[in-house]
Design a protein around this motif. Structure first.
Motif, PDB file in Angstrom:
ATOM      1  N   ALA A  73       0.837  -1.198   0.000  1.00  0.00           N
ATOM      2  CA  ALA A  73       0.000   0.000   0.000  1.00  0.00           C
ATOM      3  C   ALA A  73       0.870   1.246   0.000  1.00  0.00           C
ATOM      4  O   ALA A  73       1.877   1.311   0.696  1.00  0.00           O
ATOM      5  CB  ALA A  73      -0.916   0.006   1.220  1.00  0.00           C
ATOM      6  N   CYS A  74       0.449   2.213  -0.781  1.00  0.00           N
ATOM      7  CA  CYS A  74       1.093   3.526  -0.837  1.00  0.00           C
ATOM      8  C   CYS A  74       0.109   4.536  -0.263  1.00  0.00           C
ATOM      9  O   CYS A  74      -1.022   4.637  -0.730  1.00  0.00           O
ATOM     10  CB  CYS A  74       1.424   3.878  -2.284  1.00  0.00           C
ATOM     11  SG  CYS A  74       2.071   5.548  -2.512  1.00  0.00           S
ATOM     12  N   GLN A  90       1.403   5.809 -12.984  1.00  0.00           N
ATOM     13  CA  GLN A  90       2.637   5.113 -12.624  1.00  0.00           C
ATOM     14  C   GLN A  90       2.555   3.595 -12.852  1.00  0.00           C
ATOM     15  O   GLN A  90       3.472   2.871 -12.464  1.00  0.00           O
ATOM     16  CB  GLN A  90       2.963   5.381 -11.152  1.00  0.00           C
ATOM     17  CG  GLN A  90       3.321   6.820 -10.849  1.00  0.00           C
ATOM     18  CD  GLN A  90       4.726   7.143 -11.285  1.00  0.00           C
ATOM     19  OE1 GLN A  90       5.638   6.340 -11.175  1.00  0.00           O
ATOM     20  NE2 GLN A  90       4.927   8.350 -11.792  1.00  0.00           N
ATOM     21  N   ASN A  91       1.455   3.125 -13.465  1.00  0.00           N
ATOM     22  CA  ASN A  91       1.259   1.688 -13.703  1.00  0.00           C
ATOM     23  C   ASN A  91       1.405   0.880 -12.419  1.00  0.00           C
ATOM     24  O   ASN A  91       2.046  -0.166 -12.392  1.00  0.00           O
ATOM     25  CB  ASN A  91       2.224   1.175 -14.775  1.00  0.00           C
ATOM     26  CG  ASN A  91       1.983   1.830 -16.107  1.00  0.00           C
ATOM     27  OD1 ASN A  91       0.847   1.900 -16.567  1.00  0.00           O
ATOM     28  ND2 ASN A  91       3.040   2.343 -16.717  1.00  0.00           N
ATOM     29  N   ALA A  92       0.794   1.382 -11.351  1.00  0.00           N
ATOM     30  CA  ALA A  92       0.917   0.777 -10.025  1.00  0.00           C
ATOM     31  C   ALA A  92      -0.262  -0.145  -9.715  1.00  0.00           C
ATOM     32  O   ALA A  92      -0.826  -0.101  -8.628  1.00  0.00           O
ATOM     33  CB  ALA A  92       1.033   1.875  -8.979  1.00  0.00           C
ATOM     34  N   SER A  93      -0.607  -1.004 -10.648  1.00  0.00           N
ATOM     35  CA  SER A  93      -1.784  -1.854 -10.494  1.00  0.00           C
ATOM     36  C   SER A  93      -1.654  -2.866  -9.348  1.00  0.00           C
ATOM     37  O   SER A  93      -2.660  -3.347  -8.826  1.00  0.00           O
ATOM     38  CB  SER A  93      -2.086  -2.591 -11.793  1.00  0.00           C
ATOM     39  OG  SER A  93      -0.978  -3.392 -12.170  1.00  0.00           O
ATOM     40  N   GLU A  94      -0.444  -3.199  -8.929  1.00  0.00           N
ATOM     41  CA  GLU A  94      -0.230  -4.161  -7.845  1.00  0.00           C
ATOM     42  C   GLU A  94      -0.177  -3.492  -6.473  1.00  0.00           C
ATOM     43  O   GLU A  94       0.038  -4.165  -5.464  1.00  0.00           O
ATOM     44  CB  GLU A  94       1.077  -4.931  -8.074  1.00  0.00           C
ATOM     45  CG  GLU A  94       1.051  -5.807  -9.305  1.00  0.00           C
ATOM     46  CD  GLU A  94       0.009  -6.911  -9.209  1.00  0.00           C
ATOM     47  OE1 GLU A  94      -0.042  -7.577  -8.162  1.00  0.00           O
ATOM     48  OE2 GLU A  94      -0.749  -7.096 -10.177  1.00  0.00           O
ATOM     49  N   ILE A  95      -0.363  -2.178  -6.459  1.00  0.00           N
ATOM     50  CA  ILE A  95      -0.241  -1.418  -5.216  1.00  0.00           C
ATOM     51  C   ILE A  95      -1.575  -0.750  -4.899  1.00  0.00           C
ATOM     52  O   ILE A  95      -2.198  -0.149  -5.777  1.00  0.00           O
ATOM     53  CB  ILE A  95       0.894  -0.375  -5.339  1.00  0.00           C
ATOM     54  CG1 ILE A  95       2.219  -1.119  -5.562  1.00  0.00           C
ATOM     55  CG2 ILE A  95       0.955   0.522  -4.110  1.00  0.00           C
ATOM     56  CD1 ILE A  95       3.386  -0.245  -5.911  1.00  0.00           C
ATOM     57  N   VAL A  96      -2.002  -0.857  -3.649  1.00  0.00           N
ATOM     58  CA  VAL A  96      -3.226  -0.189  -3.205  1.00  0.00           C
ATOM     59  C   VAL A  96      -2.864   1.267  -2.920  1.00  0.00           C
ATOM     60  O   VAL A  96      -2.032   1.550  -2.046  1.00  0.00           O
ATOM     61  CB  VAL A  96      -3.808  -0.872  -1.944  1.00  0.00           C
ATOM     62  CG1 VAL A  96      -5.047  -0.132  -1.475  1.00  0.00           C
ATOM     63  CG2 VAL A  96      -4.104  -2.332  -2.212  1.00  0.00           C
ATOM     64  N   MET A  97      -3.467   2.179  -3.669  1.00  0.00           N
ATOM     65  CA  MET A  97      -3.166   3.603  -3.544  1.00  0.00           C
ATOM     66  C   MET A  97      -4.149   4.216  -2.538  1.00  0.00           C
ATOM     67  O   MET A  97      -5.315   4.436  -2.850  1.00  0.00           O
ATOM     68  CB  MET A  97      -3.265   4.291  -4.908  1.00  0.00           C
ATOM     69  CG  MET A  97      -2.344   3.686  -5.961  1.00  0.00           C
ATOM     70  SD  MET A  97      -0.590   3.752  -5.544  1.00  0.00           S
ATOM     71  CE  MET A  97      -0.256   5.494  -5.810  1.00  0.00           C
ATOM     72  N   VAL A  98      -3.663   4.457  -1.323  1.00  0.00           N
ATOM     73  CA  VAL A  98      -4.501   4.840  -0.192  1.00  0.00           C
ATOM     74  C   VAL A  98      -4.454   6.347   0.038  1.00  0.00           C
ATOM     75  O   VAL A  98      -3.378   6.931   0.160  1.00  0.00           O
ATOM     76  CB  VAL A  98      -4.049   4.104   1.083  1.00  0.00           C
ATOM     77  CG1 VAL A  98      -4.927   4.480   2.270  1.00  0.00           C
ATOM     78  CG2 VAL A  98      -4.061   2.591   0.864  1.00  0.00           C
ATOM     79  N   ALA A  99      -5.635   6.940   0.115  1.00  0.00           N
ATOM     80  CA  ALA A  99      -5.761   8.379   0.365  1.00  0.00           C
ATOM     81  C   ALA A  99      -6.060   8.614   1.845  1.00  0.00           C
ATOM     82  O   ALA A  99      -6.999   8.049   2.393  1.00  0.00           O
ATOM     83  CB  ALA A  99      -6.883   8.954  -0.487  1.00  0.00           C
ATOM     84  N   ASP A 100      -5.228   9.448   2.461  1.00  0.00           N
ATOM     85  CA  ASP A 100      -5.441   9.902   3.841  1.00  0.00           C
ATOM     86  C   ASP A 100      -5.803  11.383   3.748  1.00  0.00           C
ATOM     87  O   ASP A 100      -5.100  12.249   4.257  1.00  0.00           O
ATOM     88  CB  ASP A 100      -4.167   9.670   4.663  1.00  0.00           C
ATOM     89  CG  ASP A 100      -4.316  10.006   6.133  1.00  0.00           C
ATOM     90  OD1 ASP A 100      -5.462  10.114   6.611  1.00  0.00           O
ATOM     91  OD2 ASP A 100      -3.270  10.152   6.801  1.00  0.00           O
ATOM     92  N   GLY A 101      -6.902  11.656   3.068  1.00  0.00           N
ATOM     93  CA  GLY A 101      -7.280  13.017   2.706  1.00  0.00           C
ATOM     94  C   GLY A 101      -7.379  13.996   3.854  1.00  0.00           C
ATOM     95  O   GLY A 101      -7.066  15.176   3.695  1.00  0.00           O
TER      96      GLY A 101
END
Length: 159
Positions: A73-74, A90-101
């Motif tokens: 997770a990023c 960024q072609n980050a399909s294997e990474i969960v892109m997490v928002a801490d808004g």
């Protein structure tokens, strides 16, 4: 004070970009019953994050997962729209892109960065951690600029 190894991750609701828009993601859903390598950074689309930090995890995602990590997770103090678009760019399909808004998780971790001098408001410090079933087993926080302690290569050596 920043959380450290042996501490439980904070309980809160973050978000990710889903098929129909921002989708809530609780820390229980992200961490419980899993081994997670989460890396956090100051901002999506920023030069250091886009050229040095995220690409290392994109390139090594298969190796990290093969070493026993269930989720990579990023996390950044950005909204789900930005994190989703950045992950696609960024072609980050294997990474969960997490928002801490709302900076809730980052504040609770004790790892807030004051970016007001740069017009960026509250942000996350750059760090990476391995979390086993909600408990931090390793955490590496960068002491200054650059990506060393929180790089994919450094964290892979801890798996």
């Amino acid at each position: 004070m920043a959380l450290s190894s042996g501490d439980n991750v904070p309980s809160c609701t973050l978000s990710v970009m889903g098929d129909s828009g921002p989708t809530p993601l609780t820390t229980d859903d992200l961490f419980n019953g899993k081994r997670v390598l989460l890396f956090a950074l100051p901002g999506a689309f920023t030069p250091g994050c886009s050229m040095a930090h995220l690409p290392g995890y994109v390139a090594t995602a298969d190796k990290i997962k093969a070493a026993g990590v269930d989720t990579i997770a990023c996390l950044s103090v950005n909204d789900a729209f930005v994190m989703g678009a950045w992950g696609e760019a960024q072609n980050a399909s294997e990474i969960v892109m997490v928002a801490d808004g709302n900076c809730q998780f980052t504040d609770a971790m004790g790892l807030t960065l004051d970016g007001t001098g740069f017009g960026m408001g509250k942000r996350s410090q750059r760090y990476a951690m391995i979390v086993d079933n909600g408990v931090i087993s390793h955490i590496n926080v960068e002491d200054g600029p650059g990506v060393d302690a929180s790089s994919a290569e450094t964290m892979m050596a801890l798996l």
